[in-house]
Design a protein around this motif. Structure first.
Motif, PDB file in Angstrom:
ATOM      1  N   UNK A  26       0.787  -1.225   0.000  1.00 54.88           N
ATOM      2  CA  UNK A  26       0.000   0.000   0.000  1.00 54.88           C
ATOM      3  C   UNK A  26       0.817   1.272   0.000  1.00 54.88           C
ATOM      4  N   UNK A  27       2.124   1.150  -0.234  1.00 51.46           N
ATOM      5  CA  UNK A  27       2.960   2.353  -0.177  1.00 51.46           C
ATOM      6  C   UNK A  27       2.626   3.315  -1.312  1.00 51.46           C
ATOM      7  N   UNK A  28       2.681   4.590  -1.002  1.00 47.33           N
ATOM      8  CA  UNK A  28       2.585   5.617  -2.036  1.00 47.33           C
ATOM      9  C   UNK A  28       3.601   6.703  -1.723  1.00 47.33           C
ATOM     10  N   UNK A  29       4.102   7.304  -2.770  1.00 48.73           N
ATOM     11  CA  UNK A  29       5.106   8.348  -2.591  1.00 48.73           C
ATOM     12  C   UNK A  29       5.823   8.646  -3.884  1.00 48.73           C
ATOM     13  N   UNK A  30       6.948   9.323  -3.753  1.00 50.57           N
ATOM     14  CA  UNK A  30       7.713   9.721  -4.927  1.00 50.57           C
ATOM     15  C   UNK A  30       9.198   9.511  -4.702  1.00 50.57           C
ATOM     16  N   UNK A  31       9.894   9.339  -5.797  1.00 49.42           N
ATOM     17  CA  UNK A  31      11.331   9.074  -5.769  1.00 49.42           C
ATOM     18  C   UNK A  31      11.994   9.913  -6.857  1.00 49.42           C
ATOM     19  N   UNK A  32      13.175  10.438  -6.559  1.00 46.01           N
ATOM     20  CA  UNK A  32      13.860  11.281  -7.541  1.00 46.01           C
ATOM     21  C   UNK A  32      15.368  11.187  -7.335  1.00 46.01           C
TER      22      UNK A  32
END
Length: 309
Positions: A71-77
């Motif tokens: 269920x993880x949500x997020x962003x990576x850069x």
């Protein structure tokens, strides 16, 4: 008694086993294919379980695999041109800085302009949703490629595999002494701050906020990446839930995937007229020709915008 107690534990152990399996069922394999060091940053969405790390370093050629919670949500850069001040010990980056003053981002988001990979795992219908966004601008090429995914959804590689810093329009370019062609390319929203470019105010819906000459610069180069806020139809991808791994590569080679590969919407992953970062893919003459093509297309788009308005 012991036997009955053991039997009573079986359902509990089964739940524990499947819970642990689900937590570790997805993973990110993050690789740096750039000729320079990249510091990945990670931000989990509010209410989402955190990752094992929120920021680390990858030297050229290095990789790191991370488990992704259910269920993880997020962003990576990727952050670039980072250093630690000898006097203060503060860690900062020229692009993608998260403001923590440390290598780990500790809940800080990426300062634009930056290329973003965005994820929502196990979302509606049990699907994973993901995209690569240039809405906050661009700082380096990135590819997200699902691996081992079950059939279903629009499950395909996405990203921006092109070096846009050299071709970036002058009024969007972020200049630095560290790179002659610039270190990043701003979005029109960040550069000019107008409601029209930021899709805010009366432009805060898909009927009034339309692609601009600036967003088309990004879209023409990277057809599957988000180029402005309402670019959903050609830029959101989904994979069926399960033990899916996602390979996230900074500065991917054009041989990472077939350049002519199509997703279900018929869009190519990349525009072959653009300049690629990897040095073995174009010679100097081809690079100059591609740059002229990009700038000419941008100039034509700007002229048409002026005529229509």
């Amino acid at each position: 008694m012991a036997g009955r107690a053991l039997l009573a534990l079986v359902p509990v152990l089964a739940v524990f086993f499947f819970s642990v399996r689900d937590v570790a069922s997805k993973s990110f394999a993050i690789s740096n294919n750039c000729e320079y060091t990249v510091w990945p940053g990670i931000l989990s969405s509010a209410g989402s379980a955190g990752m094992d790390s929120t920021g680390f370093v990858l030297a050229p050629g290095e990789s790191r695999t991370m488990s992704v919670p259910t269920g993880w949500s997020g962003r990576l850069w990727g952050r670039t041109h980072c250093s630690t001040d000898d006097a203060t010990g503060k860690f900062t980056c020229v692009t993608g800085d998260c403001g923590s003053g440390r290598q780990d981002c500790a809940g800080g988001g990426a300062a634009p302009p930056v290329t973003l990979a965005e994820f929502t795992m196990d979302g509606s219908g049990g699907m994973d949703f993901y995209d690569v966004s240039l809405v906050d601008g661009y700082n380096l090429p990135m590819l997200v490629a699902p691996q081992g995914a079950a059939a279903g959804g629009n499950c395909a590689p996405t990203g921006c595999m092109v070096d846009l810093n050299g071709a970036c329009p002058a009024d969007l370019r972020v200049a630095s002494t560290m790179a002659s062609g610039g270190v990043a390319c701003r979005s029109a929203c960040e550069a000019f701050g107008s409601a029209q470019y930021c899709c805010s105010g009366k432009y805060g819906n898909p009927n009034t906020c339309r692609p601009s000459a600036y967003s088309l610069f990004f879209k023409n180069a990277c057809p599957r990446a988000y180029s402005y806020a309402y670019d959903d139809a050609t830029s959101t991808f989904t994979c069926a839930g399960g033990d899916t791994a996602y390979a996230i590569t900074f500065c991917p080679s054009t041989t990472s995937v077939k350049s002519g590969g199509q997703n279900s919407a018929g869009l190519p992953l990349m525009n072959d007229t653009m300049v690629y970062l990897a040095g073995d893919q174009v010679n100097a003459a081809a690079a100059r020709h591609s740059l002229v093509v990009v700038l000419l297309a941008f100039a034509v788009s700007m002229a048409l915008t002026c005529i229509l308005h």
